[in-house]
Design a protein around this motif. Structure first.
Motif, PDB file in Angstrom:
ATOM      1  N   GLU A   1      29.818  40.069 -13.809  1.00 23.28           N
ATOM      2  CA  GLU A   1      28.352  40.270 -14.582  1.00 23.28           C
ATOM      3  C   GLU A   1      27.591  38.864 -14.479  1.00 23.28           C
ATOM      4  OE1 GLU A   1      28.516  41.587 -18.818  1.00 23.28           O
ATOM      5  OE2 GLU A   1      29.826  42.968 -18.144  1.00 23.28           O
ATOM      6  N   GLY A   2      26.435  39.085 -14.130  1.00 25.69           N
ATOM      7  CA  GLY A   2      25.554  37.981 -13.914  1.00 25.69           C
ATOM      8  C   GLY A   2      25.580  37.533 -12.578  1.00 25.69           C
ATOM      9  N   SER A   3      26.543  37.835 -11.824  1.00 26.25           N
ATOM     10  CA  SER A   3      26.287  37.534 -10.227  1.00 26.25           C
ATOM     11  C   SER A   3      24.979  38.096  -9.432  1.00 26.25           C
ATOM     12  CB  SER A   3      27.500  38.158  -9.552  1.00 26.25           C
ATOM     13  OG  SER A   3      27.136  38.080  -8.256  1.00 26.25           O
ATOM     14  N   PRO A   4      24.388  37.220  -8.817  1.00 27.86           N
ATOM     15  CA  PRO A   4      23.105  37.807  -8.222  1.00 27.86           C
ATOM     16  C   PRO A   4      23.355  38.945  -7.076  1.00 27.86           C
ATOM     17  CG  PRO A   4      23.608  35.261  -7.463  1.00 27.86           C
ATOM     18  CD  PRO A   4      24.745  35.881  -8.368  1.00 27.86           C
ATOM     19  N   PHE A   5      24.595  39.132  -6.871  1.00 30.68           N
ATOM     20  CA  PHE A   5      24.861  40.348  -5.999  1.00 30.68           C
ATOM     21  C   PHE A   5      25.238  41.710  -6.750  1.00 30.68           C
ATOM     22  CE2 PHE A   5      26.122  36.878  -3.336  1.00 30.68           C
ATOM     23  CZ  PHE A   5      25.183  37.108  -2.353  1.00 30.68           C
TER      24      PHE A   5
ATOM     25  N   ALA B   1      34.857  38.561   3.133  1.00 32.44           N
ATOM     26  CA  ALA B   1      33.369  38.366   2.578  1.00 32.44           C
ATOM     27  C   ALA B   1      33.155  39.676   1.732  1.00 32.44           C
ATOM     28  CB  ALA B   1      32.612  37.868   3.523  1.00 32.44           C
ATOM     29  N   GLN B   2      33.229  40.742   2.376  1.00 32.56           N
ATOM     30  CA  GLN B   2      32.866  41.995   1.745  1.00 32.56           C
ATOM     31  C   GLN B   2      33.713  42.233   0.709  1.00 32.56           C
ATOM     32  OE1 GLN B   2      34.378  44.865   5.003  1.00 32.56           O
ATOM     33  NE2 GLN B   2      32.298  44.796   6.016  1.00 32.56           N
ATOM     34  N   GLU B   3      35.015  41.782   0.516  1.00 33.24           N
ATOM     35  CA  GLU B   3      35.913  41.859  -0.762  1.00 33.24           C
ATOM     36  C   GLU B   3      35.096  41.081  -1.976  1.00 33.24           C
ATOM     37  OE1 GLU B   3      38.424  44.037  -0.781  1.00 33.24           O
ATOM     38  OE2 GLU B   3      38.621  43.463  -2.994  1.00 33.24           O
ATOM     39  N   GLU B   4      34.778  39.851  -1.387  1.00 36.94           N
ATOM     40  CA  GLU B   4      34.090  39.076  -2.602  1.00 36.94           C
ATOM     41  C   GLU B   4      32.726  39.758  -3.174  1.00 36.94           C
ATOM     42  OE1 GLU B   4      35.431  36.496  -4.004  1.00 36.94           O
ATOM     43  OE2 GLU B   4      37.309  36.660  -2.882  1.00 36.94           O
ATOM     44  N   LEU B   5      31.984  40.315  -2.139  1.00 39.34           N
ATOM     45  CA  LEU B   5      30.660  40.690  -2.720  1.00 39.34           C
ATOM     46  C   LEU B   5      31.159  42.073  -3.443  1.00 39.34           C
ATOM     47  CD1 LEU B   5      28.745  40.656   0.660  1.00 39.34           C
ATOM     48  CD2 LEU B   5      28.017  39.825  -1.564  1.00 39.34           C
ATOM     49  N   ARG B   6      32.259  42.835  -3.030  1.00 40.68           N
ATOM     50  CA  ARG B   6      32.476  44.020  -3.776  1.00 40.68           C
ATOM     51  C   ARG B   6      32.753  43.601  -5.275  1.00 40.68           C
ATOM     52  NH1 ARG B   6      34.980  46.364   1.155  1.00 40.68           N
ATOM     53  NH2 ARG B   6      33.156  47.676   1.798  1.00 40.68           N
ATOM     54  N   LYS B   7      33.711  42.705  -5.300  1.00 40.72           N
ATOM     55  CA  LYS B   7      34.143  42.061  -6.570  1.00 40.72           C
ATOM     56  C   LYS B   7      33.168  41.946  -7.558  1.00 40.72           C
ATOM     57  CE  LYS B   7      38.278  39.769  -5.236  1.00 40.72           C
ATOM     58  NZ  LYS B   7      38.905  38.251  -5.341  1.00 40.72           N
ATOM     59  N   ARG B   8      31.877  41.279  -6.851  1.00 38.92           N
ATOM     60  CA  ARG B   8      30.770  41.140  -7.694  1.00 38.92           C
ATOM     61  C   ARG B   8      30.001  42.454  -8.068  1.00 38.92           C
ATOM     62  NH1 ARG B   8      33.081  37.119  -5.590  1.00 38.92           N
ATOM     63  NH2 ARG B   8      32.903  35.148  -6.569  1.00 38.92           N
ATOM     64  N   GLY B   9      30.390  43.440  -7.517  1.00 43.48           N
ATOM     65  CA  GLY B   9      29.281  44.823  -7.896  1.00 43.48           C
ATOM     66  C   GLY B   9      28.480  44.927  -6.969  1.00 43.48           C
ATOM     67  N   ALA B  10      28.769  44.186  -5.738  1.00 42.21           N
ATOM     68  CA  ALA B  10      27.611  44.568  -4.598  1.00 42.21           C
ATOM     69  C   ALA B  10      27.946  45.725  -3.728  1.00 42.21           C
ATOM     70  CB  ALA B  10      27.281  43.737  -3.752  1.00 42.21           C
ATOM     71  N   LYS B  11      27.050  46.459  -3.301  1.00 44.31           N
ATOM     72  CA  LYS B  11      27.475  47.609  -2.331  1.00 44.31           C
ATOM     73  C   LYS B  11      27.184  47.002  -0.732  1.00 44.31           C
ATOM     74  CE  LYS B  11      26.015  52.442  -0.981  1.00 44.31           C
ATOM     75  NZ  LYS B  11      24.780  53.273  -0.987  1.00 44.31           N
ATOM     76  N   VAL B  12      28.536  47.240  -0.100  1.00 41.01           N
ATOM     77  CA  VAL B  12      28.520  46.461   1.319  1.00 41.01           C
ATOM     78  C   VAL B  12      28.282  47.596   2.376  1.00 41.01           C
ATOM     79  CG1 VAL B  12      29.552  44.738   2.826  1.00 41.01           C
ATOM     80  CG2 VAL B  12      29.950  44.851   0.460  1.00 41.01           C
TER      81      VAL B  12
END
Ligand code: AMP
Ligand code: ZN
Length: 681
Positions: free
Chosen positions: A603-607, A626-637
């Motif tokens: 929550e609150g991640s810019p991604f 990198a994809q994994e870290e983004l997904r953890k932050r709720g981003a769609k890769v």
């Protein structure tokens, strides 16, 4: 509008629609937009609804039939549908020409060269101008009645072009036409993309997808597939004069059939060869896949004189384009069992060098391909590596066939049961395959374990194919949960293993106990559930327990889960054996990590909620990390840059994605900006 007016307008509309259909499919030169076509179609539909007595079976609105069939009836072809002999080089083509001229010593021989369309052969009968029966080739004499399915293909006319039919050939009472149904390459890609989304198994190639479609018992499903058709031959016919193949192709076109866009009348075999090269160069202009050219003697009176052998005509031959090919002896055929239980015939070959490696096995795809190509044990076969990793058998060198070459009866060979476990097998017509139904089948188990340990699932290092084969063969492991009770001493005794490597395996397994939930869901190997779906399911259900409890309806509420996948998941958790394995996994200490633990952090991640694309090489992360870290932050890769992309992360050697992102004004992050925005990991 009164009856008479309605009837007149209906006639007009049908003629219009048929004309536009022809312009689109036969001439490839449409003059109205799809939208305008739809308007005409809707008007006709409305008029017909208001005047049901005016509906005729050949109306453009009557392509999709009603209820699914129980099975296909047989149809006997009025004239048999022949197979073709194959040649693979110009020398063999010259041989063909020599044989023809030897049989017809005093005659001038012209040839027609056409593309060899790689679809599924079909035969359609027209009686008094109206389509009556459509069939598959079957064994050449008798095929399946797939009329309802073929009627859904808009490229196939339901009635012959009326004006030409009546003015030129008033007595054309009977016409059998032959051609190929196919999925255009574009349509194939779309179909597979949709299937992937629905979590359904993908088709291997357009030909398989076409075969599977034509064998559907429900024509409503076929109607949704963008099948095309192309016609190149006439079978039985009454009331039309057709002295040559060139005439046949021209008449087919005039009567409203799509014919090959390119074909050539050639004065001799040298011209045939030149045109064959030309065709190969233009291959990519065609909307369908081709696997070569077909060379036919032009004059039909010469066809009669040349006659046929038991299997193939002497007046025609296929010239197959060669990719990276080699010839070798087929010593035996074995049958392999895949993770989902598919039985695949495999050619055991005399080792041969091809495109950089020694090949001793190649796929034969399925039972029908073996029959279609008439591949026999002892034959010299042609194998090919066409961009694929797995080499395939593409044909037989008939001249080299030994007298004792044995045909291969798939079902008999495996005694009608799974070659790995002896369990019952079931035919899966859509994939032209047989499947083993036993989920604890050893070969399936091996593939299941490999899948469980693979990088896209539980990512267990050091647990590879060689080790897994031994574990299953020595019965140390009977399901995935047994992996966790393996002891270092047991593993150290196996081939190619020692104390150190055994310890590594046990440690890697230990570590895998706390993998992310999606990895466990994917690793279970539920039919139709790929990595993408596993991630969505993990996000939606948050735990294995919730997933297990979900009804089919609830499952479908998760993003991208269609009915087929939902049913498959539901069934998986209703299977007692699977449930026993899940219980054992739990007892072994496998505790998947819930996505929610991370989403709090995210929550609150810019991604969060953003769509991100990565290009180039990052120094601190692999692409996957990198994809994994983004997904953890709720981003769609995603893979490609579009207007919907929020960020493009750019590493070393960025490709065309960067230019595209710049053009679209997508926010670009270099690696240090990316790291900063990620915050702590
Ligand atoms: P094969 O199945 O390899 O023996 O090849 C024979 C098949 O090629 C025929 O049964 C047709 O289905 C197919 N084929 C594709 N294009 C043509 C064509 N232009 N003329 C004749 N047969 C064709
Ligand atoms: Zn089995």
């Amino acid at each position: 509008m009164n009856k008479a007016e309605a009837s007149k307008r209906i006639d007009q509309l049908r003629q219009e629609l048929n004309r536009h259909n022809r312009l689109y499919y036969v001439d490839a030169a449409p003059v109205i937009s799809d939208h305008e076509y739809d308007l005409l179609y809707k008007e006709l539909q409305q008029l017909e609804t208001g005047n049901p007595e005016l509906v005729t079976p050949d109306s453009p609105t009557q392509r999709v039939g009603g209820e699914p069939l129980k099975e296909f009836r047989n149809v006997k072809h009025l004239q048999p549908m022949m197979s073709l002999d194959n040649t693979y080089n110009f020398d063999e083509l010259r041989e063909f020409d020599k044989r023809v001229r030897k049989l017809l010593p005093d005659e001038a021989i012209e040839y027609v060269l056409e593309p060899k369309v790689d679809g599924c052969s079909i035969s359609i009968r027209y009686e008094d101008g109206t389509m009556t029966i459509g069939a598959t080739r079957g064994d050449g004499t008798t095929g399946d009645d797939i009329t309802a399915n073929l009627r859904t293909i808009k490229a196939i006319p339901l009635s012959l072009h009326p004006t030409l039919h009546h003015s030129h050939t008033p007595s054309l009472h009977l016409l059998e036409v032959r051609g190929e149904a196919y999925l255009p390459i574009e349509g194939f890609k779309k179909l597979n993309a949709q299937r992937e989304k629905d979590g359904e198994e993908l088709f291997a190639n357009p030909r398989n997808a076409t075969a599977g479609s034509l064998k559907q018992l429900d024509s409503r499903i076929v109607a949704k597939r963008p099948l095309g058709a192309v016609f190149y031959a006439v079978g039985a016919h009454e009331g039309i004069e057709l002295p040559t193949q060139a005439d046949a192709l021209r008449s087919l076109k005039e009567l409203g059939f799509p014919t090959p866009q390119m074909w050539w009348l050639c004065k001799d075999i040298d011209e045939v060869m030149a045109r064959a090269d030309e065709l190969q160069k233009k291959e990519s202009d065609l909307p369908y896949e081709i696997d070569g050219a077909v060379v036919k003697v032009n004059r039909f009176d010469q066809w009669k004189q040349l006659g046929t052998t038991a299997k193939a005509p002497r007046y025609a031959i296929a010239y197959k384009y060669s990719h990276e090919q080699a010839r070798t002896k087929l010593n035996a055929i074995t049958v392999q069992v895949g993770r989902t239980g598919t039985l695949t015939p495999v050619a055991e070959l005399e080792p041969v060098f091809l495109a950089g490696s020694t090949i001793s096995r190649a796929t034969l795809h399925n039972e029908e391909e073996i029959k279609r190509k008439d591949i026999r044990i002892g034959d010299t076969v042609i194998i090919e590596k066409a961009g694929e990793v797995i080499p395939a058998v593409v044909g037989v060198v008939l001249e080299n066939r030994p007298k004792d070459a044995r045909p291969f009866d798939f079902v008999k060979h495996i005694h009608n049961k799974c070659p790995s476990c002896g369990g019952p097998i079931r035919r899966d017509p859509e994939f032209v395959a047989w499947r083993c139904e036993n989920i604890s089948c050893p070969m399936q188990l091996k593939r299941t374990l490999e899948h469980y340990a693979s990088r896209g699932a539980m990512d267990v290092e050091n647990l590879g194919e060689v080790l897994i084969n031994q574990l299953v063969d020595k019965e140390l492991v009977k399901d995935i949960a047994d992996l966790y009770s393996l002891k270092v001493e047991q593993l150290a005794e196996l081939d190619r293993m020692a104390e150190k490597s055994a310890t590594n395996v046990v440690t890697a397994l230990e570590e895998s106990k706390h993998r992310d939930l999606w990895r466990v869901i994917h690793g279970l190997g539920i039919l139709h559930v790929g990595e993408g779906a596993a991630r969505k399911l993990a996000d939606h259900f948050q735990s294995l327990e919730q997933l297990e409890k979900a009804s089919v309806e609830e499952l479908q509420r998760a993003q991208d889960v269609g009915p087929v996948m939902a049913q498959s998941i539901f069934d998986f958790f209703r299977n007692a054996k699977n449930m026993a394995v899940l219980k054992k996994l739990h007892e072994a200490g496998v505790r998947p990590q819930r996505p929610e633990v991370r989403s709090q952090r995210s929550e609150g991640s810019p991604f969060t909620g953003k769509t991100v694309v990565i290009t180039g090489t990052l120094s601190k992360f692999s692409r996957e990390q990198a994809q994994e870290e983004l997904r953890k932050r709720g981003a769609k890769v995603t893979d490609s840059v579009s207007k919907k992309t929020d960020f493009l992360v750019v590493g070393e050697d960025a490709g065309s994605k960067l230019a595209k992102a710049e053009k679209l004004g997508v926010k670009i992050l270099n690696e240090s900006e990316f790291l900063e925005k990620l915050g702590g990991t």
